[in-house]
Design a protein around this motif. Structure first.
Motif, PDB file in Angstrom:
ATOM      1  N   LYS A  42      18.413 -12.902  -4.666  1.00 28.76           N
ATOM      2  CA  LYS A  42      18.665 -11.484  -4.471  1.00 28.76           C
ATOM      3  C   LYS A  42      19.520 -11.203  -3.237  1.00 28.76           C
ATOM      4  O   LYS A  42      20.423 -10.366  -3.278  1.00 28.76           O
ATOM      5  CB  LYS A  42      17.338 -10.714  -4.354  1.00 28.76           C
ATOM      6  N   ASP A  81      19.283  -5.210  -0.896  1.00 30.02           N
ATOM      7  CA  ASP A  81      19.500  -6.645  -1.048  1.00 30.02           C
ATOM      8  C   ASP A  81      20.732  -7.080  -0.262  1.00 30.02           C
ATOM      9  O   ASP A  81      21.543  -7.878  -0.739  1.00 30.02           O
ATOM     10  CB  ASP A  81      19.635  -7.021  -2.524  1.00 30.02           C
ATOM     11  N   ILE A 100      15.303  -6.329   1.336  1.00 31.44           N
ATOM     12  CA  ILE A 100      15.142  -6.738  -0.058  1.00 31.44           C
ATOM     13  C   ILE A 100      14.494  -5.608  -0.850  1.00 31.44           C
ATOM     14  O   ILE A 100      13.515  -5.002  -0.396  1.00 31.44           O
ATOM     15  CB  ILE A 100      14.299  -8.034  -0.165  1.00 31.44           C
TER      16      ILE A 100
END
Length: 284
Positions: free
Chosen positions: A182, A145, A159
Motif C-alpha cells: 500500500k 497511503d 496508511i
C-alpha cells in the motif's frame, strides 16, 4: 430497603453521568520523550486524534490555546476528526485546521470516519474529495497511503486501512507485506513515523519498519479502571491493552492517543481528552 437501594443506584448513575460530562470538556496533556540515533535535530510533535467534531469552547478556542502553549514544530493528525454516520459535517474540522495550518505544519492521516465517506459514495457523494481538497488548500498535507518528508530526519507515512480492519467482534491481520504493497518501503535512514488509525496492528507496523506508530481509534477505552485500563473499544473488544498509552518492542514504539472526542458511546470516565506531545531527541 429496596427504595433506598433504588435511590442510591439512581444517585450513583447521575453522579457518573455528571462526571462524564465534566471530563469530556477537560483537556489533558501527556508528554513523551523518545530518543533515536536517526534524529539530527530535536523536534516537538503534537499528535491529535479522534476529535469527532467536538468543540472545546467557541470555535475550539480552548484547544487552540492549548496547542499554542505547546508550540509544536509539527502537528500530526491520526484521523477521525469528524463524524460520518449517514451524514458528515466537515465544517468544525475545517475551521480548526484553517487556524492550525496558518501557524504550524500539519500532516493528516485518515481514520475510519474519513475513509467511510470514500467507501460509501452512494451516501456521502463527493464529500471526501471535497474535504480532502479543502484541507490541502489550507496547507494541510493529507496522506492517503503516502509519505511526507519533514526536515532532514523525519519520514511520515499515512496508511488508509480498509473497512475489513474495522469490523466489530473480529480482528484481521495486517502484515509487513500488506503495508509495503500500500505505502511502499519504510525509510531506513530517517526516523520513520507511521500514522495507522487502529492500534491493533502494531506488530505489522513495526515489522514494516516504523520507528514510531501513532494510533487512536479506541477513545481510551471509554471508561478507564485502575490496573485494568480501558474497558471497551469501538469494535466491542473488552479490556484491550492497546486502548491508550506508550508501547515498545525491540526499540520500536507505538503511542495510542485516548483521543479528543466521542461519538456513538458518548461517555468518558477517568479518561480525559488527550493532547499527546512527543519530544524526539537524538540518542547520544
Amino acid at each position: 430497603m429496596l427504595f433506598a437501594v433504588g435511590v442510591f443506584c439512581l444517585a450513583a448513575i447521575a453522579a457518573f453521568l455528571l462526571r462524564s460530562e465534566y471530563e469530556k470538556e477537560q483537556l489533558s496533556r501527556e508528554d513523551i520523550v523518545l530518543k533515536s540515533e536517526k534524529i539530527i535535530k530535536d523536534h516537538r510533535i503534537l499528535f491529535l486524534s479522534d476529535l469527532h467534531n467536538h468543540q472545546f469552547g467557541t470555535g475550539n478556542q480552548r484547544l487552540l490555546d492549548a496547542v499554542d502553549l505547546i508550540n509544536p514544530d509539527l502537528i500530526l493528525v491520526g484521523g477521525d476528526m469528524l463524524v460520518s454516520k449517514g451524514s458528515a459535517d466537515t465544517s468544525i474540522s475545517l475551521k480548526l485546521f484553517k487556524t492550525l495550518a496558518s501557524r504550524y505544519p500539519v500532516i493528516y492521516g485518515n481514520g475510519n470516519h474519513e475513509n467511510r465517506m470514500s467507501w460509501n459514495p452512494e451516501v456521502y457523494g463527493n464529500q471526501y474529495e471535497e474535504y480532502k481538497n479543502s484541507l490541502k488548500r489550507l496547507g494541510v498535507k493529507v496522506l492517503e497511503d503516502k509519505t511526507e518528508l519533514f526536515a532532514q530526519d523525519l519520514a511520515v507515512t499515512g496508511i488508509d486501512l480498509e473497512y475489513r480492519f474495522y469490523k466489530n467482534f473480529q480482528r484481521e491481520e495486517l502484515t509487513r507485506e500488506q503495508i509495503e504493497k500500500k505505502v511502499g518501503n519504510a525509510d531506513k535512514d530517517r526516523f520513520q513515523i507511521l500514522l495507522c488509525h487502529s492500534p491493533l496492528y502494531f506488530r505489522g507496523c513495526r515489522a514494516w519498519g516504523a520507528d514510531l506508530t501513532l494510533s487512536g481509534h479506541f477513545h481510551g477505552g471509554t471508561i478507564r479502571l485502575p490496573v485494568l485500563g480501558g474497558v471497551m473499544t469501538p469494535q466491542y473488544q473488552f479490556f484491550n491493552p492497546y486502548c491508550g498509552g506508550t508501547f515498545e518492542t525491540d526499540d520500536r514504539y507505538m503511542i495510542v492517543s485516548r483521543g479528543l472526542g466521542t461519538h456513538s458511546i458518548n461517555i468518558r470516565f477517568n479518561n480525559k481528552p488527550q493532547l499527546v506531545v512527543v519530544d524526539l531527541k537524538r540518542k547520544t
